[in-house]
Design an enzyme around this catalytic site. Structure first.
Site, PDB file in Angstrom:
ATOM      1  CE  LYS A   1      -1.804   2.814   2.867  1.00 34.74           C
ATOM      2  NZ  LYS A   1      -1.883   4.065   2.061  1.00 34.74           N
TER       3      LYS A   1
ATOM      4  CB  CYS B   1      12.524   8.992   9.448  1.00 37.66           C
ATOM      5  SG  CYS B   1      13.487   7.847   8.444  1.00 37.66           S
TER       6      CYS B   1
ATOM      7  CD  GLU C   1      12.664   4.165   8.944  1.00 33.61           C
ATOM      8  OE1 GLU C   1      12.641   5.014   9.867  1.00 33.61           O
ATOM      9  OE2 GLU C   1      12.566   4.446   7.748  1.00 33.61           O
TER      10      GLU C   1
END
Length: 499
Positions: free
Chosen positions: A197, A306, A272
């Site tokens: 997705k 991130c 993650e």
């Protein structure tokens, strides 16, 4: 620093691709959503609708999982040799390389990042990752085990590593193609089947990759791609009782929801998640290398990384010099549409993300932080934000504690090395860290004390398919890339035979 119109226009092939209504890939076929719904994806540089995409939900996830299960249990994928799997992955890398410019342009349009960044980073790293894991397909091995409490020669014991099964993979919008590849390549090498997705903000390169997957000859159902919203398609995938493992990259808040959704069948989970990474500059650092390095650590990819070095700790003796240098770098960044060849920084990915970043900036100023320029929206078209350096902060401020995910860095002075370690580790996150110093002994000693999954020394944001990436604490579970990634997509079976 101002926006500018693009000097480069998309290729006709790219224009035609985004103009058509995008379908989803289920069992080797391109199909509409069961509901018939579609959703728009927007051009972050203009705010205008870029393409319309089939909106998957639970019914579509059910079909995709069923196709993946059949491909895993009884399809040709289940009997294909590891060598053949590796060859298919390599052919996919070749196909991606052949279409590299198209993918770079799609990524820039859909995500907003400068085209030159997609060309130099996202696409080559994706190609290399496929090739790295193509090589691993034939090297997933078990072991023979001597049984210490048994009479020698009475038993033969060994382990096998087998694919975990059907895998649900949910990817973010900051590196849409690269994050898809990070997930797909080890799973395919291990022999799993997949329901992917993509992020609803940026589904186009994942869907185009699906076309290449079918073209190079992957069997039907091995890779299924279902675009849709996290609350519907993503939630259905995470909770699906016939999914053996879910892999997610995104926010820590959503990661916790993934864990809750997975308990129904106790599926395996790898995550993650977020970060608020410390980037430490010691007094003996090479200033000429440190200033551009520290700026790139936070401003790369519009700060939507991130592992971004968003907390910049600088030894007091050089604080003013480094902070002024980073602020000047921020001021010199050309924030423009991604197709402008002079663009150093594109827009943020969405209006929602732009308001999130601007909201943090406003909150920081209310709490007493001072911005050395930047921190405001540029223009009234698209989602452009001027990069900013914040000083006069304290550890309790939201801008210091929470992940902003934008081009905003907090600069924090320190003098006591022990106090530095405490401050650097004072975070719910533990994804990455940076150290800048000429003293390699100091660097390694400090690296050992930092609670982070990756520590860069005199560099930042260095990624490689062979280098494991992941976090401590609430930055996630498990590792992407490297041979460690294969552990998430395999089960260990012990076999013991009496002789």
């Amino acid at each position: 620093m101002a926006t500018a119109t693009a000097a480069v226009t998309p290729d006709s092939k790219v224009t035609q691709y985004v103009a058509k209504q995008q379908k989803m890939l289920i069992n080797g076929k391109w199909v509409d959503a069961q509901s018939g719904k579609t959703f728009p994806t927007y051009n972050p540089a203009t705010g205008e609708v870029l393409s319309r995409v089939a909106e998957g939900d639970k019914a579509d996830i059910d079909l995709a999982v069923k196709a993946a299960r059949a491909a895993f249990e009884t399809g040709p994928w289940s009997t294909m040799s590891a060598s053949e799997r590796g060859k298919l992955i390599w052919r996919l890398a070749d196909a991606l390389e052949k279409n590299a410019e198209e993918f770079a342009q799609l990524e820039s349009l859909d995500n907003g990042k400068p085209l030159k960044v997609a060309r130099a980073g996202d696409i080559p790293l994706s190609i290399d990752n496929f090739r790295y894991f193509a090589g691993w397909a034939t090297k997933i091995e078990g072991n023979t085990i001597p049984l210490g409490l048994r009479q020698p020669g009475k038993f033969f014991a060994y382990t096998l590593r087998e694919p975990v099964g059907v895998v649900g993979q949910i990817i973010p919008w900051n590196f849409p193609l690269l994050m898809a590849v990070w997930k797909l390549s080890p799973a395919l090498a291990a022999g799993c089947t997949i329901v992917l997705k993509p992020a609803e903000q940026t589904p186009l390169t994942a869907l185009r990759l699906g076309e290449l997957i079918t073209e190079v000859g992957f069997p039907d159902g091995v890779v299924n791609i279902v675009p849709g919203y996290g609350e519907t398609a993503g939630a259905a995938l995470a909770a699906h009782p016939d999914v053996d493992k879910v892999a997610f990259t995104g926010s820590t808040e959503v990661g916790k929801l993934i864990i809750k959704a997975s308990v129904g069948n106790l599926k395996k989970v790898s995550l993650e998640l977020g970060g608020k990474s410390p980037n430490v500059v010691l007094g003996d650092a090479d200033i000429d290398a440190t200033i551009p390095g520290a700026a790139a650590a936070i401003f790369y990819n519009q700060g939507q990384v991130c592992s971004a070095g968003s907390r910049l700790f600088i030894e007091k003796s050089i604080f003013d010099k480094v902070v002024d240098g980073v602020a000047q770098k921020a001021e010199s960044i050309r924030v423009r549409q991604g197709f402008d060849p002079e663009s150093d920084m594109g827009p943020l990915v969405s209006e929602e993300q732009m308001h999130r970043v601007l909201g943090y900036m406003e909150e920081g100023k209310k709490e007493g932080a001072k911005s050395l320029g930047g921190g405001e929206r540029i223009g009234d078209k698209g989602y452009f934000v001027k990069p900013s350096v914040l000083v006069n902060t304290n550890p309790n401020m939201k801008v210091v504690k929470e992940e902003i995910f934008g081009p905003v860095v907090t600069a924090i002075p320190f003098s006591d090395p022990n106090e530095l370690v405490t401050q650097a580790n004072d975070s719910m996150y533990g994804l990455a860290a940076g150290i800048w110093t000429r003293d390699i002994k100091k660097a390694h000693a400090l690296a050992a004390k930092l609670r982070a999954g990756t520590v860069w020394i005199n560099c930042y944001n260095v990624f490689d398919a062979a280098l494991p990436f992941g976090g401590y604490k609430q930055s996630g579970w498990g590792r992407e890339m490297g041979h460690e990634a294969l552990e998430h997509y395999t089960e260990v079976k012990s076999v013991c035979a009496a002789l």
